[in-house]
Design a protein around this motif. Structure first.
Motif, PDB file in Angstrom:
ATOM      1  N   LEU A 122      55.676  57.305  35.507  1.00  0.00           N
ATOM      2  CA  LEU A 122      55.126  56.152  36.239  1.00  0.00           C
ATOM      3  C   LEU A 122      56.005  54.923  36.042  1.00  0.00           C
ATOM      4  O   LEU A 122      56.350  54.212  36.996  1.00  0.00           O
ATOM      5  CB  LEU A 122      53.698  55.873  35.753  1.00  0.00           C
ATOM      6  CG  LEU A 122      52.955  54.736  36.431  1.00  0.00           C
ATOM      7  CD1 LEU A 122      52.634  55.073  37.884  1.00  0.00           C
ATOM      8  CD2 LEU A 122      51.662  54.407  35.687  1.00  0.00           C
ATOM      9  N   LEU A 174      46.954  51.038  33.320  1.00  0.00           N
ATOM     10  CA  LEU A 174      46.499  50.728  34.675  1.00  0.00           C
ATOM     11  C   LEU A 174      45.239  51.478  35.092  1.00  0.00           C
ATOM     12  O   LEU A 174      44.284  50.909  35.599  1.00  0.00           O
ATOM     13  CB  LEU A 174      47.633  51.039  35.646  1.00  0.00           C
ATOM     14  CG  LEU A 174      47.646  50.281  36.938  1.00  0.00           C
ATOM     15  CD1 LEU A 174      47.783  48.798  36.699  1.00  0.00           C
ATOM     16  CD2 LEU A 174      48.781  50.767  37.805  1.00  0.00           C
ATOM     17  N   SER A 191      54.416  48.568  46.307  1.00  0.00           N
ATOM     18  CA  SER A 191      54.017  48.737  44.909  1.00  0.00           C
ATOM     19  C   SER A 191      52.505  48.650  44.714  1.00  0.00           C
ATOM     20  O   SER A 191      51.966  49.347  43.861  1.00  0.00           O
ATOM     21  CB  SER A 191      54.773  47.787  43.970  1.00  0.00           C
ATOM     22  OG  SER A 191      54.721  46.490  44.430  1.00  0.00           O
ATOM     23  N   ILE A 192      51.821  47.811  45.496  1.00  0.00           N
ATOM     24  CA  ILE A 192      50.351  47.772  45.366  1.00  0.00           C
ATOM     25  C   ILE A 192      49.766  49.115  45.818  1.00  0.00           C
ATOM     26  O   ILE A 192      48.847  49.651  45.195  1.00  0.00           O
ATOM     27  CB  ILE A 192      49.748  46.587  46.172  1.00  0.00           C
ATOM     28  CG1 ILE A 192      50.172  45.260  45.544  1.00  0.00           C
ATOM     29  CG2 ILE A 192      48.214  46.673  46.201  1.00  0.00           C
ATOM     30  CD1 ILE A 192      49.783  44.012  46.315  1.00  0.00           C
ATOM     31  N   GLN A 230      46.668  46.067  39.518  1.00  0.00           N
ATOM     32  CA  GLN A 230      47.404  46.639  40.650  1.00  0.00           C
ATOM     33  C   GLN A 230      47.963  45.540  41.554  1.00  0.00           C
ATOM     34  O   GLN A 230      48.965  45.739  42.239  1.00  0.00           O
ATOM     35  CB  GLN A 230      46.495  47.548  41.498  1.00  0.00           C
ATOM     36  CG  GLN A 230      46.136  48.853  40.844  1.00  0.00           C
ATOM     37  CD  GLN A 230      44.877  48.763  40.000  1.00  0.00           C
ATOM     38  OE1 GLN A 230      44.489  47.688  39.527  1.00  0.00           O
ATOM     39  NE2 GLN A 230      44.229  49.899  39.782  1.00  0.00           N
ATOM     40  N   PRO A 282      52.591  43.545  40.495  1.00  0.00           N
ATOM     41  CA  PRO A 282      53.650  43.378  41.506  1.00  0.00           C
ATOM     42  C   PRO A 282      53.974  41.906  41.803  1.00  0.00           C
ATOM     43  O   PRO A 282      55.139  41.564  41.999  1.00  0.00           O
ATOM     44  CB  PRO A 282      53.064  44.061  42.745  1.00  0.00           C
ATOM     45  CG  PRO A 282      52.074  45.038  42.226  1.00  0.00           C
ATOM     46  CD  PRO A 282      51.498  44.386  41.014  1.00  0.00           C
ATOM     47  N   LEU A 290      55.994  44.329  47.749  1.00  0.00           N
ATOM     48  CA  LEU A 290      54.596  44.111  47.348  1.00  0.00           C
ATOM     49  C   LEU A 290      53.668  45.159  47.953  1.00  0.00           C
ATOM     50  O   LEU A 290      52.848  45.757  47.247  1.00  0.00           O
ATOM     51  CB  LEU A 290      54.143  42.698  47.741  1.00  0.00           C
ATOM     52  CG  LEU A 290      54.581  41.570  46.807  1.00  0.00           C
ATOM     53  CD1 LEU A 290      54.150  40.219  47.346  1.00  0.00           C
ATOM     54  CD2 LEU A 290      53.995  41.770  45.421  1.00  0.00           C
ATOM     55  N   LEU A 350      50.482  51.715  43.068  1.00  0.00           N
ATOM     56  CA  LEU A 350      49.631  51.602  41.872  1.00  0.00           C
ATOM     57  C   LEU A 350      48.168  51.961  42.146  1.00  0.00           C
ATOM     58  O   LEU A 350      47.355  51.997  41.218  1.00  0.00           O
ATOM     59  CB  LEU A 350      49.736  50.190  41.273  1.00  0.00           C
ATOM     60  CG  LEU A 350      51.137  49.778  40.802  1.00  0.00           C
ATOM     61  CD1 LEU A 350      51.157  48.340  40.306  1.00  0.00           C
ATOM     62  CD2 LEU A 350      51.649  50.698  39.702  1.00  0.00           C
ATOM     63  N   LYS A 351      47.846  52.186  43.414  1.00  0.00           N
ATOM     64  CA  LYS A 351      46.519  52.687  43.853  1.00  0.00           C
ATOM     65  C   LYS A 351      45.335  51.743  43.535  1.00  0.00           C
ATOM     66  O   LYS A 351      45.465  50.822  42.766  1.00  0.00           O
ATOM     67  CB  LYS A 351      46.225  54.060  43.232  1.00  0.00           C
ATOM     68  CG  LYS A 351      47.155  55.137  43.728  1.00  0.00           C
ATOM     69  CD  LYS A 351      46.869  56.420  42.986  1.00  0.00           C
ATOM     70  CE  LYS A 351      47.990  57.417  43.312  1.00  0.00           C
ATOM     71  NZ  LYS A 351      48.090  58.461  42.310  1.00  0.00           N
ATOM     72  N   GLY A 352      44.235  52.042  44.200  1.00  0.00           N
ATOM     73  CA  GLY A 352      42.980  51.344  43.892  1.00  0.00           C
ATOM     74  C   GLY A 352      42.720  50.094  44.710  1.00  0.00           C
ATOM     75  O   GLY A 352      41.725  49.417  44.494  1.00  0.00           O
ATOM     76  N   VAL A 353      43.638  49.731  45.629  1.00  0.00           N
ATOM     77  CA  VAL A 353      43.439  48.522  46.442  1.00  0.00           C
ATOM     78  C   VAL A 353      43.487  48.933  47.915  1.00  0.00           C
ATOM     79  O   VAL A 353      44.377  49.682  48.327  1.00  0.00           O
ATOM     80  CB  VAL A 353      44.541  47.466  46.141  1.00  0.00           C
ATOM     81  CG1 VAL A 353      44.364  46.222  47.005  1.00  0.00           C
ATOM     82  CG2 VAL A 353      44.530  47.087  44.663  1.00  0.00           C
ATOM     83  N   TYR A 411      58.200  53.055  38.934  1.00  0.00           N
ATOM     84  CA  TYR A 411      57.951  51.645  39.252  1.00  0.00           C
ATOM     85  C   TYR A 411      59.216  50.822  39.035  1.00  0.00           C
ATOM     86  O   TYR A 411      59.525  49.922  39.821  1.00  0.00           O
ATOM     87  CB  TYR A 411      56.796  51.083  38.409  1.00  0.00           C
ATOM     88  CG  TYR A 411      56.328  49.756  38.963  1.00  0.00           C
ATOM     89  CD1 TYR A 411      55.574  49.704  40.129  1.00  0.00           C
ATOM     90  CD2 TYR A 411      56.701  48.559  38.367  1.00  0.00           C
ATOM     91  CE1 TYR A 411      55.185  48.499  40.683  1.00  0.00           C
ATOM     92  CE2 TYR A 411      56.321  47.346  38.908  1.00  0.00           C
ATOM     93  CZ  TYR A 411      55.554  47.321  40.063  1.00  0.00           C
ATOM     94  OH  TYR A 411      55.184  46.125  40.619  1.00  0.00           O
ATOM     95  N   LEU A 470      51.736  49.322  32.741  1.00  0.00           N
ATOM     96  CA  LEU A 470      51.480  50.398  33.711  1.00  0.00           C
ATOM     97  C   LEU A 470      50.661  51.514  33.093  1.00  0.00           C
ATOM     98  O   LEU A 470      49.859  52.164  33.754  1.00  0.00           O
ATOM     99  CB  LEU A 470      52.809  50.959  34.246  1.00  0.00           C
ATOM    100  CG  LEU A 470      53.584  50.046  35.204  1.00  0.00           C
ATOM    101  CD1 LEU A 470      54.946  50.636  35.514  1.00  0.00           C
ATOM    102  CD2 LEU A 470      52.816  49.819  36.492  1.00  0.00           C
TER     103      LEU A 470
END
Lengths: 499, 161
Positions: free
Chosen positions: B94, A223, B125-126, A387, A391, B122, B129-132, B98, A220
């Motif tokens: 973080l 990340l 958490s995605i 990311q 998960p 899912l 965690l950012k960016g998607v 998580y 993490l």
């Protein structure tokens, strides 16, 4: 001539040929998924033997067995989660290779040397099975104890930070391995009165937590850092050159793997760990230090655990004793068809023996073909953004831990081990010695106590270390390994060089 | 001046060893002096663990403040050396958040069954965690759940909680 005909049956019979291929292919993927074990897969195939003919069922099971053991290294190399305990050692150098963008080289090399190792094991099975089983059956409790202690001396190799922390981690692993019912005395140990701890801790769950969950938490941090994406390099060094370079090492660990695989209760995991240690001691100039992506560090354990499969089949087919959990299921399959595994099997059903040998050779050929063909599929895992990847791995590890025994207690253990593993990484405790302790602890405890009880007092117990050729060789190996870790040995070597 | 933080691993190691030792000594119907008993081997292991704890404590005490950055120094362990920076407060936050998400998933798994629990975990958490993008998030979550379900449940007959 009869033997050759029987050996060639799996190659010439279309049904057997395709079943071995399908089994190996499925095995590779099953082995690569954390939580899905080869034992589980082969056990699920056992009911097939009720309705199927004997040979097709065995061919499929052998394919899954060889493919599954090999598949575990894929996850160990790519995401640092060993698919099985026998792939723990592979992750030590495999994952650093991935981090350096050399996953393709690591995957290719392990495929080639798994093939060589697997084939070596089968050749020994076909040519020297009676001899190896004679040696294996002479192993006494004290020899198992010595072998396990030899394995435990790997701590020095595995804990590359502080040795004191490495020894502590191995000790903690041993204690965790002893949790539950004492199989000799009948009492309970380290259960704190909890009924759920009576059955002990499954070391696969521990591996999932210490490697899988801990790795997720540890990753993490990286990340959102720039430059952390792994770029895949092309294979700079032609693999053929490396294959020839590491062939002598591979052959040495193959011999070790077959012998250890043939010992009941000591399977691929011990073979892989000892092979890793052997590589570390004997490869004078690795491409980079062990633990940082040495090629020999991925080749040796995979060659060792693959050859251990052939070794594990030896006591099964010659003595009727399973070499590991998977071969115990094979015994079940043979029983279902009214066959008695043991010394009479080769006399009464010699055809079955040679068909199994042929299927094993074929499984290794498919392992090489599929292994090399699907490198580019596996390698894509590395390019998936973290990311998304982290998960998904978290869900697989949770479900994988649950699937071990279909209970949530294992999932809670997973969470606990995940946290412990994370803090161990942060505070420079190597995780590998803990797993080593978990695997070897129960074997050391039981073999030591049984050997002591069998001896008439302490003097006779101590004499046991030298009064048989096997014990003597192992004791000398132990003394030498201990001596080689001291500064005296270094001085001795330097003096020899000066002369 | 040594900080408690740097001495903590050694102290913790000794405390854990003492717990192991006390458990070994307190085992019913066994004697730590009898090699054949169930407590002899654990007691020896506990003792060795205690010594290593003491060694670590002394090593940390002797180290000078300048080499206080012992987190990564002198090690080439891939588990350790893959990240050369130490974890700061933000990183720990973080990790903790998580980890709580994973615990949440494990807690609701037996309550609302696999599909909704895994989907919620899912997607959350995605997103966390950012960016998607949302579209990819939903597609990946659904795809991953179906593949995992097929593998574990249909192929291996594992009954989900």
């Amino acid at each position: 001539m009869d033997i050759l005909q029987q050996f060639l049956i799996p190659f010439l019979d279309v049904e057997l040929f395709l079943l071995v291929a399908a089994g190996t292919f499925a095995g590779i993927f099953i082995g690569a998924i954390p939580g899905l074990s080869v034992t589980m897969a082969v056990a699920l195939l056992l009911p097939l033997t009720y309705s199927w003919e004997m040979l097709p069922a065995l061919a499929l099971m052998l394919g899954v067995y060889f493919g599954g053991v090999f598949g575990g290294s894929r996850a160990a190399i790519l995401v640092n989660i060993p698919g099985a305990p026998s792939n723990v050692a592979t992750s030590l150098d495999g994952y650093p290779l991935t981090q350096r963008g050399e996953a393709r080289t690591a995957l290719t090399l392990t495929t080639i040397f798994s093939f060589i190792g697997g084939l070596f094991g089968v050749i020994v099975l076909a040519t020297a099975a009676p001899l190896v089983s004679t040696i294996a059956i002479q192993f006494g409790q004290i020899d198992y104890f010595l072998l396990a202690i030899l394995g435990l001396l790997l701590i020095g190799s595995l804990s590359q930070g502080s040795v004191a922390k490495g020894i502590f981690a191995a000790g903690a692993g041993i204690i965790l391995g002893l949790v539950g019912m004492d199989s000799i005395g009948g009492g309970t140990r380290f259960t704190f009165g909890s009924l759920q701890l009576m059955n002990g801790i499954d070391f696969v769950v521990a591996i999932l937590g210490l490697f899988g969950m801990a790795e997720i938490l540890y990753q993490l941090k990286t990340l959102n850092e720039k430059g952390q994406t792994i770029t895949l390099k092309k294979m700079i060094v032609p693999p053929l050159r490396l294959v020839f370079k590491f062939l002598p090492l591979s052959l040495r660990v193959n011999v070790m793997g077959v012998l250890i695989g043939a010992l009941p209760g000591a399977g691929g995991e011990i073979a892989a760990l000892l092979s890793y240690d052997h590589a570390k001691r004997t490869v004078k100039k690795p491409n980079r230090p062990f633990g940082q992506g040495a090629y020999a560090g991925v080749i040796a354990p995979e060659a060792g655990n693959s050859s251990a499969i052939g070794g594990a089949l030896i006591p099964l087919l010659t003595l009727g004793i399973p070499g590991d959990a998977v071969t115990a299921i094979f015994i079940g399959a043979l029983f279902i068809h009214g066959l008695q595994p043991g010394p009479l099997l080769m006399e009464q059903s010699g055809d079955l023996f040679w068909v199994m040998v042929g299927s094993s050779v074929l499984a290794n050929v498919f392992l090489l073909i599929f292994g090399l063909l699907i490198v580019s599929i596996f390698i894509r895992v590395v390019t998936v953004p973290k990311q998304i990847l982290l998960p998904i791995i978290a869900v697989i590890t949770v479900i994988g831990a649950y699937a071990m025994n279909n209970n949530m207690t294992d999932v809670y253990w997973l969470l606990g081990f995940g946290l412990v593993g994370f803090f161990m990484k942060v505070h420079n405790f190597s995780v590998a010695p803990l797993v080593l302790g978990l695997i070897l602890g129960p074997l050391i405890d039981e073999s030591f106590r049984r050997a002591y009880m069998a001896a008439q007092g302490t003097p006779e117990f101590l004499m046991g270390f030298v009064n048989s050729p096997i014990s003597l060789i192992l004791t000398l190996a132990l003394v030498f390994t201990l001596f080689s870790q001291t500064t005296w040995y270094e001085r001795f070597k330097r003096k020899l060089k000066e002369r | 001046m040594k900080t408690l933080k740097s001495l903590l691993p050694g102290l913790l190691m000794m405390m854990i060893s003492l717990i192991v030792l006390s458990q070994a000594i307190g085992m019913d119907d066994t004697s730590i002096l009898d090699p054949a008993s169930g407590s002899f081997f654990p007691a020896i292991v506990g003792l060795i663990m205690f010594v290593t704890g003491g060694v670590t404590f002394l090593q940390e005490r002797r180290s000078t403040p300048s080499d206080g950055n012992t987190e990564t120094e002198g090690t080439n362990d891939p588990d350790v050396a893959s990240t050369t920076n130490t974890f700061d407060k933000k990183d720990y936050q973080l990790v903790l958040l998580y980890y709580c998400l994973v615990i949440g998933f494990v807690v609701i798994l037996p309550i609302i069954s696999f599909f909704p629990a895994a989907f919620l975990f899912l997607v959350t958490s995605i997103f966390f965690l950012k960016g998607v993008s949302w579209r990819i998030n939903l597609l990946v979550s659904l795809g991953a759940i179906f593949v995992i379900y097929f593998l574990f449940s249909e192929l291996f007959n594992i009954v989900f909680p």
